[in-house]
Design a protein around this motif. Sequence first.
Motif, PDB file in Angstrom:
ATOM      1  N   TRP A 176     -43.874  12.146  73.630  1.00  0.00           N
ATOM      2  CA  TRP A 176     -44.750  12.571  72.537  1.00  0.00           C
ATOM      3  C   TRP A 176     -44.560  14.059  72.278  1.00  0.00           C
ATOM      4  O   TRP A 176     -44.222  14.817  73.177  1.00  0.00           O
ATOM      5  CB  TRP A 176     -46.210  12.249  72.841  1.00  0.00           C
ATOM      6  N   SER A 205     -44.805   9.183  60.861  1.00  0.00           N
ATOM      7  CA  SER A 205     -46.117   9.510  61.433  1.00  0.00           C
ATOM      8  C   SER A 205     -47.050  10.138  60.405  1.00  0.00           C
ATOM      9  O   SER A 205     -48.264  10.136  60.596  1.00  0.00           O
ATOM     10  CB  SER A 205     -45.948  10.456  62.627  1.00  0.00           C
ATOM     11  N   ILE A 221     -49.061  17.625  67.928  1.00  0.00           N
ATOM     12  CA  ILE A 221     -50.411  17.076  68.037  1.00  0.00           C
ATOM     13  C   ILE A 221     -51.420  18.182  68.322  1.00  0.00           C
ATOM     14  O   ILE A 221     -52.563  18.137  67.851  1.00  0.00           O
ATOM     15  CB  ILE A 221     -50.465  15.991  69.121  1.00  0.00           C
ATOM     16  N   SER A 281     -48.437   9.978  68.419  1.00  0.00           N
ATOM     17  CA  SER A 281     -47.568  11.133  68.183  1.00  0.00           C
ATOM     18  C   SER A 281     -46.134  10.723  67.915  1.00  0.00           C
ATOM     19  O   SER A 281     -45.627   9.761  68.506  1.00  0.00           O
ATOM     20  CB  SER A 281     -47.607  12.057  69.401  1.00  0.00           C
ATOM     21  N   LEU A 309     -50.345   8.325  61.448  1.00  0.00           N
ATOM     22  CA  LEU A 309     -51.346   9.139  62.135  1.00  0.00           C
ATOM     23  C   LEU A 309     -52.718   9.062  61.467  1.00  0.00           C
ATOM     24  O   LEU A 309     -53.717   8.779  62.142  1.00  0.00           O
ATOM     25  CB  LEU A 309     -50.875  10.597  62.239  1.00  0.00           C
TER      26      LEU A 309
END
Length: 308
Positions: A104, A293, A109, A262, A297
């Motif tokens: 990740w 993502s 993040i 992530s 996300l």
Amino acid sequence: MNPIFGALLPIFAVIGVGWGLRRSGLMPAEQWPAISRLAYVGLSPALLFSVISRADFDAITVAPAVAAAALGFIAMGALAIALKPLINTDGPAFTSIFQGSVRWNGLVILALATLSYGLSGEVLVSLIMVVTIPIVNVMAVTVLTIWGTSEKKPDVGAVLWRIISNPLILGCLAGGVANVFGWFQSGPIADVLALMGRAALPLILLAVGAALDFSALNARRHLLAISVTMKLIVAPFVFGAVAYAFGVRGDELAIVVLVGASPGAASAYVLAQQLGGDRRLTAGDVTASTLLSMITLPLAVWVATQIG
């Protein structure tokens, strides 16, 4: 607008600028490794030190969330190994799928959690990083040692030293010590470290963009689809389920899901190159998961907020 999506826009805009700078030649490709190393070794530890040294841990309960994230990574590693007979591919390709499932990009993040949840999000992601970086590295090196093609197998002592001396871990640990003893809470040293830390995330995001390799998206697409699905769809569900079972709710639940959802990290490519993984598949995974993502996300966090 979904707050996570709103926070993602500037992050992906900076990533796009990094890709544009490399693509245009304004910043030649050979200069980016040095920029990435500066951000990773020099500036990111200062950021993590500054965040953790000043955090008010009396007002933050993070142990269940950190434990859930750690168990989430272990569960994803176990799931990837359990699925190996069904994936039916060669060893190096499997190592890349494994890394895609568990690696990740903690600093991306961290930037997202900071913009979305403020100091509490920044502290929680920092603590998750210091606990899970050793876990993920040990799992990845073990799998590459078993199924990679490199004739030079890693020395156990060297691997342990690489984990112990990780700049991000050292920055977090030093920040924790400073927090306990009340050191560098203010004054010139604290100001210098805070100023250095503020430069870390923009440089990291630019380097992420510069590392995007769109040509690698053509490498073994069916395996790439498996890897990306594991990381962006299966992992958020696994992390969320573990965190919910641990009693984690609210923003902390959303942050644990963010960690699970992530995109991949460029460090996976470096390890694949050193220990005999499928480098092209890993490069494709990092690129595809980073791009997709932006969609997954916000969706993962929305589901987490509806549940918790």
